[in-house]
Write a protein that holds these residues in place. Structure first.
Motif, mmCIF file in Angstrom:
data_model
loop_
_atom_site.group_PDB
_atom_site.id
_atom_site.type_symbol
_atom_site.label_atom_id
_atom_site.label_comp_id
_atom_site.label_asym_id
_atom_site.label_seq_id
_atom_site.Cartn_x
_atom_site.Cartn_y
_atom_site.Cartn_z
ATOM 1 N N GLN A 166 2.035 -8.200 -4.103
ATOM 2 C CA GLN A 166 2.468 -6.809 -4.012
ATOM 3 C C GLN A 166 3.497 -6.485 -5.094
ATOM 4 O O GLN A 166 3.424 -5.446 -5.754
ATOM 5 C CB GLN A 166 3.077 -6.537 -2.634
ATOM 6 C CG GLN A 166 3.665 -5.138 -2.481
ATOM 7 C CD GLN A 166 4.352 -4.947 -1.133
ATOM 8 O OE1 GLN A 166 3.980 -4.096 -0.353
ATOM 9 N NE2 GLN A 166 5.371 -5.747 -0.858
ATOM 10 N N ARG A 167 4.448 -7.400 -5.291
ATOM 11 C CA ARG A 167 5.478 -7.181 -6.307
ATOM 12 C C ARG A 167 4.862 -7.103 -7.710
ATOM 13 O O ARG A 167 5.261 -6.268 -8.536
ATOM 14 C CB ARG A 167 6.516 -8.306 -6.247
ATOM 15 C CG ARG A 167 7.709 -8.084 -7.188
ATOM 16 C CD ARG A 167 8.843 -9.057 -6.895
ATOM 17 N NE ARG A 167 8.434 -10.447 -7.028
ATOM 18 C CZ ARG A 167 8.261 -11.285 -6.008
ATOM 19 N NH1 ARG A 167 8.433 -10.863 -4.772
ATOM 20 N NH2 ARG A 167 7.891 -12.533 -6.230
ATOM 21 N N LEU A 223 3.311 -3.689 -8.015
ATOM 22 C CA LEU A 223 4.333 -2.646 -8.182
ATOM 23 C C LEU A 223 4.988 -2.717 -9.555
ATOM 24 O O LEU A 223 5.360 -1.688 -10.133
ATOM 25 C CB LEU A 223 5.395 -2.767 -7.080
ATOM 26 C CG LEU A 223 4.926 -2.466 -5.650
ATOM 27 C CD1 LEU A 223 6.051 -2.743 -4.660
ATOM 28 C CD2 LEU A 223 4.460 -1.025 -5.531
ATOM 29 N N GLY A 275 -3.145 1.687 -3.735
ATOM 30 C CA GLY A 275 -2.894 2.450 -2.520
ATOM 31 C C GLY A 275 -3.923 3.498 -2.188
ATOM 32 O O GLY A 275 -3.689 4.314 -1.304
ATOM 33 N N LEU A 300 10.202 0.512 3.754
ATOM 34 C CA LEU A 300 9.474 1.684 3.256
ATOM 35 C C LEU A 300 10.204 2.314 2.082
ATOM 36 O O LEU A 300 9.581 2.765 1.123
ATOM 37 C CB LEU A 300 9.294 2.696 4.386
ATOM 38 C CG LEU A 300 8.294 2.311 5.480
ATOM 39 C CD1 LEU A 300 8.356 3.304 6.635
ATOM 40 C CD2 LEU A 300 6.875 2.249 4.922
ATOM 41 N N SER A 334 9.253 0.614 -0.956
ATOM 42 C CA SER A 334 7.795 0.563 -1.161
ATOM 43 C C SER A 334 7.228 -0.818 -0.861
ATOM 44 O O SER A 334 6.223 -1.234 -1.444
ATOM 45 C CB SER A 334 7.434 0.967 -2.605
ATOM 46 O OG SER A 334 7.837 2.287 -2.867
ATOM 47 N N ASP A 335 7.883 -1.533 0.051
ATOM 48 C CA ASP A 335 7.447 -2.874 0.444
ATOM 49 C C ASP A 335 6.598 -2.756 1.704
ATOM 50 O O ASP A 335 7.081 -2.868 2.829
ATOM 51 C CB ASP A 335 8.678 -3.748 0.699
ATOM 52 C CG ASP A 335 8.316 -5.176 1.087
ATOM 53 O OD1 ASP A 335 7.119 -5.483 1.201
ATOM 54 O OD2 ASP A 335 9.250 -5.989 1.277
ATOM 55 N N LEU A 336 5.296 -2.527 1.507
ATOM 56 C CA LEU A 336 4.403 -2.313 2.643
ATOM 57 C C LEU A 336 4.147 -3.591 3.428
ATOM 58 O O LEU A 336 3.898 -3.535 4.638
ATOM 59 C CB LEU A 336 3.076 -1.725 2.158
ATOM 60 C CG LEU A 336 3.148 -0.358 1.482
ATOM 61 C CD1 LEU A 336 1.744 0.135 1.154
ATOM 62 C CD2 LEU A 336 3.885 0.654 2.347
ATOM 63 N N SER A 395 -1.022 6.513 1.336
ATOM 64 C CA SER A 395 0.327 6.511 0.768
ATOM 65 C C SER A 395 1.088 7.803 0.999
ATOM 66 O O SER A 395 2.313 7.829 0.888
ATOM 67 C CB SER A 395 0.254 6.226 -0.744
ATOM 68 O OG SER A 395 -0.556 7.191 -1.399
ATOM 69 N N ILE A 448 3.111 7.180 4.642
ATOM 70 C CA ILE A 448 3.602 5.850 5.007
ATOM 71 C C ILE A 448 4.839 5.900 5.899
ATOM 72 O O ILE A 448 5.144 4.927 6.588
ATOM 73 C CB ILE A 448 3.892 4.979 3.762
ATOM 74 C CG1 ILE A 448 4.971 5.612 2.878
ATOM 75 C CG2 ILE A 448 2.623 4.697 2.984
ATOM 76 C CD1 ILE A 448 5.454 4.674 1.783
ATOM 77 N N TRP A 449 5.565 7.034 5.919
ATOM 78 C CA TRP A 449 6.752 7.126 6.763
ATOM 79 C C TRP A 449 6.409 7.532 8.190
ATOM 80 O O TRP A 449 7.261 7.440 9.086
ATOM 81 C CB TRP A 449 7.754 8.122 6.172
ATOM 82 C CG TRP A 449 8.535 7.548 5.035
ATOM 83 C CD1 TRP A 449 8.226 7.609 3.709
ATOM 84 C CD2 TRP A 449 9.753 6.792 5.121
ATOM 85 N NE1 TRP A 449 9.167 6.947 2.953
ATOM 86 C CE2 TRP A 449 10.118 6.448 3.796
ATOM 87 C CE3 TRP A 449 10.565 6.391 6.178
ATOM 88 C CZ2 TRP A 449 11.276 5.704 3.517
ATOM 89 C CZ3 TRP A 449 11.707 5.653 5.898
ATOM 90 C CH2 TRP A 449 12.052 5.318 4.576
#
Length: 225
Positions: A13-14, A17, A70, A128, A131-133, A178, A181-182
């Motif tokens: 993921q990193r 991103l 996403g 969140l 942006s770390d899902l 996306s 996501i909140w």
């Protein structure tokens, strides 16, 4: 302690991103990638499965695994869940069990348990914001498992724990959208408030609304029991 596959999912993921793997790009082959990450191919496949459910990757038979940045999958093309259990069946099962967990937790109002729910909520919001899902989905799972324990019913807690893999899968799917996501965190806040207030009816309703909303964000429909 995070599993090997969870740590690998965090690493991938990193890299996504950070732009190391650009949208539309293919990941290296599984053997090469597993060696690069220092993990087994089985752990790598599990990590990829996590990121597919979160909408960050998508596998194509015979072509490889590609970065989707996403983009949510159509409901007909959702990645398969554990034991190939249909997503609508998982949500329907959750709709039977989890509102009861929430209502019973509200009746008990265990201070230590509620504090644990608050910590899950805070950590989810921090994830969140970054942006770390992967971490957000993990906190989501811990919230639901904690609610089951807080119900005080060992049978309900055992059932929830038994289907943890399916639960985790269904929790990841809505994060693929996306633009919303909140929303899970906001819905958790409503459940938490009802539980903390000792309002069983409101806790049950908040959980039902959460499940219907989460399924709707994925395009899943199920018959309400």
């Amino acid at each position: 302690m995070p599993s090997v596959s969870n740590i690998a999912a965090q690493t991938l993921q990193r890299r996504i991103l950070d732009g190391d793997y650009a949208p539309g790009a293919a990941l290296p082959g599984q053997r090469e990638l597993a060696e690069n990450l220092g993990i087994s191919r089985a752990s790598l496949r599990e990590a990829i499965s996590m990121l597919e459910a979160l909408g960050l990757l998508r596998s194509f038979v015979g072509k490889g695994v590609f970065v989707t940045a996403g983009a949510p999958a159509d409901v007909a093309n959702l990645p398969s869940g554990p034991n190939a259990m249909p997503p609508d069946a998982i949500f329907q099962m959750r709709f039977v069990i989890e509102p009861a967990n929430a209502a019973l937790a509200a009746r008990r109002r265990d201070a230590e348990g509620i504090a644990a729910l608050r910590e899950c909520q805070s950590e989810m919001q921090r994830a969140l914001g970054a942006s770390d899902l992967v971490t957000a989905a993990d906190c989501d799972l811990r919230f639901h498992l904690a609610l089951a324990e807080l119900s005080g019913n060992p049978a309900l807690a055992a059932i929830t724990q038994h289907f943890q893999a399916q639960l985790a899968y269904s929790l990841r799917l809505p994060f693929a959208d996306s633009s919303h996501i909140w929303q899970p965190a906001d819905e958790h806040a409503a459940i938490l408030a009802a539980v903390a207030a000792g309002n069983a009816a409101s806790a049950r309703k908040a959980m039902q609304q959460h499940l219907l909303s989460a399924a709707g964000r994925v395009g899943i429909r199920f018959v309400q029991p």
